[in-house]
Structure formats: C-alpha cells, structure tokens
Design a protein around this motif. Structure first.
Motif, PDB file in Angstrom:
ATOM      1  N   GLY A 127       0.816  -1.368  -0.122  1.00 30.20           N
ATOM      2  CA  GLY A 127       0.052  -0.161  -0.013  1.00 30.20           C
ATOM      3  C   GLY A 127       0.962   0.649   0.186  1.00 30.20           C
ATOM      4  N   SER A 128       0.563   2.410   0.034  1.00 23.47           N
ATOM      5  CA  SER A 128       0.768   3.900  -0.418  1.00 23.47           C
ATOM      6  C   SER A 128      -0.510   5.040   0.108  1.00 23.47           C
ATOM      7  CB  SER A 128       1.791   4.233  -1.861  1.00 23.47           C
ATOM      8  OG  SER A 128       2.176   5.056  -1.572  1.00 23.47           O
ATOM      9  N   THR A 129      -0.445   5.703  -0.005  1.00 19.22           N
ATOM     10  CA  THR A 129      -1.010   7.229   0.065  1.00 19.22           C
ATOM     11  C   THR A 129      -1.051   8.180  -0.719  1.00 19.22           C
ATOM     12  OG1 THR A 129       0.474   8.030   1.466  1.00 19.22           O
ATOM     13  CG2 THR A 129      -1.130   7.128   2.341  1.00 19.22           C
ATOM     14  N   LEU A 130      -2.155   8.388  -1.004  1.00 18.24           N
ATOM     15  CA  LEU A 130      -1.564  10.007  -2.493  1.00 18.24           C
ATOM     16  C   LEU A 130      -2.600  11.223  -1.227  1.00 18.24           C
ATOM     17  CD1 LEU A 130      -3.338   8.473  -5.260  1.00 18.24           C
ATOM     18  CD2 LEU A 130      -0.312   8.738  -5.491  1.00 18.24           C
ATOM     19  N   ARG A 131      -1.966  12.190  -1.991  1.00 17.56           N
ATOM     20  CA  ARG A 131      -2.220  13.897  -1.561  1.00 17.56           C
ATOM     21  C   ARG A 131      -3.416  13.903  -1.805  1.00 17.56           C
ATOM     22  NH1 ARG A 131       2.283  17.558   0.434  1.00 17.56           N
ATOM     23  NH2 ARG A 131       2.127  18.190  -1.391  1.00 17.56           N
ATOM     24  N   SER A 154      -1.799  18.191   6.950  1.00 15.33           N
ATOM     25  CA  SER A 154      -2.646  19.725   6.618  1.00 15.33           C
ATOM     26  C   SER A 154      -3.199  19.375   4.656  1.00 15.33           C
ATOM     27  CB  SER A 154      -1.508  20.459   4.939  1.00 15.33           C
ATOM     28  OG  SER A 154      -0.203  20.714   6.357  1.00 15.33           O
ATOM     29  N   TYR A 155      -3.085  18.020   4.428  1.00 14.78           N
ATOM     30  CA  TYR A 155      -3.629  17.266   3.164  1.00 14.78           C
ATOM     31  C   TYR A 155      -4.800  16.314   3.311  1.00 14.78           C
ATOM     32  CZ  TYR A 155      -1.275  21.216   0.490  1.00 14.78           C
ATOM     33  OH  TYR A 155      -0.605  22.441  -0.287  1.00 14.78           O
ATOM     34  N   PRO A 156      -6.174  16.057   2.775  1.00 10.61           N
ATOM     35  CA  PRO A 156      -6.490  14.845   2.684  1.00 10.61           C
ATOM     36  C   PRO A 156      -5.596  14.223   1.724  1.00 10.61           C
ATOM     37  CG  PRO A 156      -7.737  16.682   2.069  1.00 10.61           C
ATOM     38  CD  PRO A 156      -6.184  17.161   2.243  1.00 10.61           C
ATOM     39  N   GLN A 157      -6.326  12.672   2.235  1.00 10.22           N
ATOM     40  CA  GLN A 157      -5.436  11.197   2.052  1.00 10.22           C
ATOM     41  C   GLN A 157      -5.803  10.098   1.379  1.00 10.22           C
ATOM     42  OE1 GLN A 157      -2.242  11.442   5.222  1.00 10.22           O
ATOM     43  NE2 GLN A 157      -0.344  11.043   4.145  1.00 10.22           N
ATOM     44  N   LEU A 158      -5.667   9.961   0.355  1.00  6.32           N
ATOM     45  CA  LEU A 158      -6.416   8.319   0.076  1.00  6.32           C
ATOM     46  C   LEU A 158      -5.383   6.960   0.326  1.00  6.32           C
ATOM     47  CD1 LEU A 158      -6.182   7.671  -3.078  1.00  6.32           C
ATOM     48  CD2 LEU A 158      -6.391   9.825  -3.072  1.00  6.32           C
ATOM     49  N   ARG A 159      -6.419   6.143   0.460  1.00  2.32           N
ATOM     50  CA  ARG A 159      -5.269   5.074   0.882  1.00  2.32           C
ATOM     51  C   ARG A 159      -4.944   3.755  -0.548  1.00  2.32           C
ATOM     52  NH1 ARG A 159      -2.265   3.356   4.808  1.00  2.32           N
ATOM     53  NH2 ARG A 159      -3.963   4.646   6.282  1.00  2.32           N
ATOM     54  N   LEU A 160      -4.401   4.000  -1.082  1.00  4.09           N
ATOM     55  CA  LEU A 160      -4.297   2.890  -1.883  1.00  4.09           C
ATOM     56  C   LEU A 160      -3.073   1.698  -2.301  1.00  4.09           C
ATOM     57  CD1 LEU A 160      -4.457   3.127  -5.871  1.00  4.09           C
ATOM     58  CD2 LEU A 160      -2.006   3.888  -5.655  1.00  4.09           C
ATOM     59  N   LEU A 161      -3.625   0.546  -2.755  1.00  2.00           N
ATOM     60  CA  LEU A 161      -3.205  -1.043  -2.770  1.00  2.00           C
ATOM     61  C   LEU A 161      -3.078  -0.768  -4.099  1.00  2.00           C
ATOM     62  CD1 LEU A 161      -3.239  -1.228   0.323  1.00  2.00           C
ATOM     63  CD2 LEU A 161      -3.297  -3.008   0.629  1.00  2.00           C
ATOM     64  N   THR A 162      -1.999  -2.041  -4.121  1.00  2.00           N
ATOM     65  CA  THR A 162      -1.843  -2.202  -5.492  1.00  2.00           C
ATOM     66  C   THR A 162      -1.594  -3.992  -5.540  1.00  2.00           C
ATOM     67  OG1 THR A 162       0.299  -2.140  -6.190  1.00  2.00           O
ATOM     68  CG2 THR A 162      -1.850  -0.001  -6.121  1.00  2.00           C
ATOM     69  N   LEU A 163      -2.234  -4.894  -6.919  1.00  2.00           N
ATOM     70  CA  LEU A 163      -1.881  -6.353  -6.772  1.00  2.00           C
ATOM     71  C   LEU A 163      -0.598  -5.460  -8.135  1.00  2.00           C
ATOM     72  CD1 LEU A 163      -1.443  -9.000  -6.765  1.00  2.00           C
ATOM     73  CD2 LEU A 163      -3.336  -9.131  -8.574  1.00  2.00           C
ATOM     74  N   THR A 164       1.073  -5.974  -8.151  1.00  2.00           N
ATOM     75  CA  THR A 164       1.870  -5.447  -8.867  1.00  2.00           C
ATOM     76  C   THR A 164       2.340  -6.237  -9.537  1.00  2.00           C
ATOM     77  OG1 THR A 164       1.736  -3.287  -7.995  1.00  2.00           O
ATOM     78  CG2 THR A 164       3.081  -3.575 -10.050  1.00  2.00           C
ATOM     79  N   GLY A 177      -9.316   4.303  -1.696  1.00  2.00           N
ATOM     80  CA  GLY A 177     -10.397   4.695  -0.240  1.00  2.00           C
ATOM     81  C   GLY A 177     -10.382   5.747   1.064  1.00  2.00           C
ATOM     82  N   GLU A 178     -10.564   5.666   1.586  1.00  2.30           N
ATOM     83  CA  GLU A 178     -10.197   6.684   2.335  1.00  2.30           C
ATOM     84  C   GLU A 178      -9.095   6.415   3.023  1.00  2.30           C
ATOM     85  OE1 GLU A 178     -14.037   3.746   4.248  1.00  2.30           O
ATOM     86  OE2 GLU A 178     -13.064   5.258   2.330  1.00  2.30           O
ATOM     87  N   SER A 310       7.606   1.004  -8.177  1.00  4.43           N
ATOM     88  CA  SER A 310       6.398   1.219  -9.148  1.00  4.43           C
ATOM     89  C   SER A 310       6.220   2.136  -8.193  1.00  4.43           C
ATOM     90  CB  SER A 310       5.608   0.025  -9.323  1.00  4.43           C
ATOM     91  OG  SER A 310       5.078  -0.515  -8.442  1.00  4.43           O
ATOM     92  N   TYR A 311       6.379   2.820  -7.426  1.00  7.95           N
ATOM     93  CA  TYR A 311       4.899   3.690  -6.366  1.00  7.95           C
ATOM     94  C   TYR A 311       5.249   4.507  -6.811  1.00  7.95           C
ATOM     95  CZ  TYR A 311       1.461   0.813  -4.212  1.00  7.95           C
ATOM     96  OH  TYR A 311       0.581   0.131  -3.668  1.00  7.95           O
ATOM     97  N   ARG A 312       7.005   4.829  -6.721  1.00  9.52           N
ATOM     98  CA  ARG A 312       8.403   5.749  -6.598  1.00  9.52           C
ATOM     99  C   ARG A 312       8.307   6.427  -7.608  1.00  9.52           C
ATOM    100  NH1 ARG A 312      12.789   6.496  -8.982  1.00  9.52           N
ATOM    101  NH2 ARG A 312      12.540   4.086  -9.183  1.00  9.52           N
ATOM    102  N   GLU A 313       7.778   5.656  -9.306  1.00  7.99           N
ATOM    103  CA  GLU A 313       7.346   6.485 -10.262  1.00  7.99           C
ATOM    104  C   GLU A 313       6.017   6.614 -10.682  1.00  7.99           C
ATOM    105  OE1 GLU A 313       9.814   2.193 -11.909  1.00  7.99           O
ATOM    106  OE2 GLU A 313       7.562   2.213 -11.987  1.00  7.99           O
TER     107      GLU A 313
END
Length: 434
Positions: A127-131, A154-164, A177-178, A310-313
């Motif tokens: 998992g990772s997060t996006l702002r 300071s910013y809302p965040q969403l949680r992201l999980l991937t099958l990579t 999602g949240e 892949s998340y960094r990319e």
C-alpha cells in the motif's frame, strides 16, 4: 476547414495500447455512451483523463489543445474550463474503472509469458497514499493522517493498494479509498484479482491466517511468500535447521470474524540472511523443498521492493513534484486516480514491448526516460499523418541505450526506513471530521 472530416488522434498507434472496443464497452456498460454529438465526446474525455496524468504540469485546457482532443467548431473554437469540468462530471469514474480492469488484466497476461519463476507469475501486494486537494468535500470523504501530537495533516489523503507484477511493474488490480480504512481490509478486496499459477509476495504487516489462507484456498496454484514478524509464534514440525515446517494457531479474533477458519494452519519457514546481514525468516505456502528451493524463494522475496519502486514512479516521476491530485471532489479524485493508473500502465506496457523486442527485462529500462519519450510522441499524434507513426515508434524503440538503466542501479534493493517526523511548519491544525 469547414466540411473536412476530423481525424481523432490515433492513440493506439503506440504499441497495441487501449483497444477502442474496450472504451466503447466501458461507456456502454456504464451508460455514458451518447448518440448526441458533443464538442468533447465521452471517448475523448476518457483520453483527456489519462492525458492529465501524462502531462501533469499542464492545465486541463492546455492538455485539450496540446493533444487536439476536441472536435472542430467553426463558431466557438475554444472550450471553456467549466465545459471541461462538466465533461468530466458527465463521464464519472465508472468507465475509467472498468477500462482499467479490462486493460490491466489483458496487458499483464500478455507479458507474463517467459517471465515466470518455475511456472509461477510473480506479484506483490502493498500500500501507499496519495494526497488530495484540500477541499471540504475531499477532507470529509477521505480523511487525513492525525499525528500523536494532535496535529492533522495539511491535506486529505487516500489509501491505495495495488497488485503489481514484479516482472514488468504493470499494475494488474488496485483498490483505494478513505485514509482511515485499514490496509488489511483493502487487501481482502484484492485477493480475487490474483491469477492462478502465481506467487504473491507480501510485507510482514499482512501476516494473517484469514488473508493468506484465502490466497491459497481459492483458485489453482495460488501461493504466497511473507516475512515472519519478530513476535511470531509456532510449533516446529521437523528438525531441519533453516528450512522447516511450522504450525501456527489461528487467533480467536480471526475465527470469530470468519468461523470457517481452522484452529491451526501450517506453513514452511525459511531462515535467511539479507543483503544487509540481517536474519530473516520467510513463511510460504510452497511446502515442497525440492520443487521450490529455499535459496530461490529468498531471491523472490528480494524482488518485493519493486512494488515500492512502482509507487515512486507513479507518485514522483509521473505526478512530478506536485504530489497533490488536482481534483476538488471525491468522485473527480477517484476518476483522476484511475486515469493516472491507466497512464502508468501505458508507459510500463511500452517498456515491456521494448524489452521483449530487444531481449532484456523490463525492469532494466528507465521509467523516467520512457515517460519523457512517450510524452513527446503523444504530442505528435494529433498533427502527424498515420503513415509516419510506425516509423516514430521504431525510432523510439531504437533508443534503447538511453532507456537502459546504468548497471550499478540494477538489482538494487530499497529497504523501508523510518521516516523523519514532519516539521510543524508543514502542517496546520484542523478539526477532525466527525
């Protein structure tokens, strides 16, 4: 010129990318297809959302003009920004989500051939997060990280999980999602996307009988590999010093949540030494020591860091230094995320095609260089004649020397480290959303 037929940009000319029938199907199934002729029809809006990730530092009107996405209009040649926002709202997120699902599975299956380990396709789940943009709607829907001091990010965040895919970095499936939802709950939604005849590598935070037994008990030949936690307890079932079977007790909490779980579950434990000299115990469902050598299994775990890459990319290279998504409402944020994942897979797809043609592995190619080339080539699609596109693609693939990573960067490992505590000047005090 009045009366001249408009030529849609032939985006599928670069490799065998998104099949137009997939787009038509996604629009039809979700009820977004329209007979009425609009200046920016739904098919073009799909490409616009994808292009917004490819051209992160350009405004939406600039992307439309840059790629010639709008139909010609002799009366009003320009499209107002509000009209573009309305076009995205009409489209919604559902067609992008469906299109991602159709394309991701097809592209991944295309490029697994010849890139498996002992017949198993290799994946990682993490998992990772996006702002997200700091709007009341986004903050209420997604939430934000709260620190022990009581300060909220300071910013809302969403949680992201991937099958990579570990072989190509193609994202086969994703859930997001949240922010406040636990990663384990998200991970359960990804399990059905794991294909048969595969090995999925997890971080130790996902060590759970409920989760891992679902992997191996559904489908055919679906296996897992995960490091044990420092406080993991088990009963050894044989006396081999570094490669042995163990039996673990399923927690009462897990059995209460899922009464079908057994009292105990078994796994194979492999003791290894990491590249940094640390002792590590790996647990796996691959029990046959002859068919699945311990040394090779340890090497497969070393590949787990590729999902971090892949998340960094996606977050740093594609989205650039501006890590905040541009959309102001939750539905638009979700649509933007689907577009970004499609764009990321398009770059990774082209890299996989290049690697196969010249006989190297996709992970030896530079994502940054490939992204820059594809941005450049897309810029020409709207003004180039179709006959020149194969030559452009050939020239792109002949630049392999620029795409190859330096040898000293190949096979590198990126271990997780404790992040520096955030500065009090980069956050602001906000009230928690109830």
């Amino acid at each position: 010129m009045v009366g001249k037929a408009h030529k849609y940009p032939d985006f599928k000319a670069l490799s065998q990318q998104i099949d137009p029938e997939w787009i038509a199907h996604a629009l039809a199934v979700t009820g977004k297809a329209r007979v009425r002729r609009r200046k920016l029809p739904a098919e073009q809006v799909v490409w616009l959302v994808i292009a917004l990730a490819m051209y992160r530092h350009q405004s939406i009107p600039e992307v439309v003009a840059h790629l010639d996405l709008a139909l010609p209009d002799e009366v009003n040649p320009d499209i107002a920004k509000s009209a573009l926002t309305q076009a995205r709202q009409r489209l919604g997120e559902e067609p992008l989500a469906l299109l991602f699902g159709l394309s991701a599975a097809a592209w991944d299956e295309r490029h697994q051939h010849g890139r498996t380990w002992r017949g198993l396709a290799r994946y990682a789940i993490d998992g990772s997060t996006l702002r997200a943009s700091d709007t009341p709607e986004n903050r209420h829907h997604f939430g934000a990280q709260a620190y022990a001091s009581g300060v909220v990010a300071s910013y809302p965040q969403l949680r992201l999980l991937t099958l990579t895919s570990l072989a190509t970095h193609l994202v086969r499936a994703t859930v997001f999602g949240e922010y406040g939802k636990n990663e384990m709950r998200y991970a359960r939604d990804l399990l059905q996307a794991i294909p048969d005849h595969s090995l999925t590598v997890f971080d130790k935070g996902f060590l759970s009988a409920e989760l891992l037994l679902q992997v191996q008990q559904h489908g055919r030949e679906r296996h897992w590999l995960i490091p044990a936690k420092n406080n993991s307890k088990w009963e050894r079932l044989d006396l081999h010093p570094t490669d042995y079977r163990v039996r673990m007790k399923v927690s009462p909490q897990a059995r209460e949540h899922n009464p079908t779980l057994p009292l105990y579950w078994e796994a194979r434990a492999i003791e290894t030494i990491s590249r940094h000299g640390h002792r590590r115990i790996l647990l796996t469902s691959l029990l046959d020591t002859q068919a699945w050598p311990a040394k090779e299994l340890a090497e497969q775990y070393q590949e787990r860091w590729r999902i971090e890459t892949s998340y960094r990319e996606l977050k740093q290279e594609m989205l650039g230094g501006e890590l905040t998504l541009r959309s102001g409402t939750p539905e638009a944020v979700r649509q933007e995320v689907w577009g970004a994942l499609l764009a990321y897979n398009l770059v990774r797809l082209e890299m996989a095609e290049v690697a196969r043609e010249v006989g190297v592995v996709p992970t030896d190619l530079s994502f940054t260089t490939a992204l820059h080339y594809l941005r450049y080539e897309w810029s020409w699609l709207a003004i180039s004649s179709p006959g020149t596109l194969p030559a452009r693609l050939l020239r792109l693939r002949e630049r392999l020397g620029e795409l190859l990573l330096p040898k000293q960067r190949r096979g590198r490992e990126c271990p997780r480290v404790v992040k520096k505590l955030p500065s009090r000047y980069s956050t602001k005090q906000v009230r928690s959303v109830k």
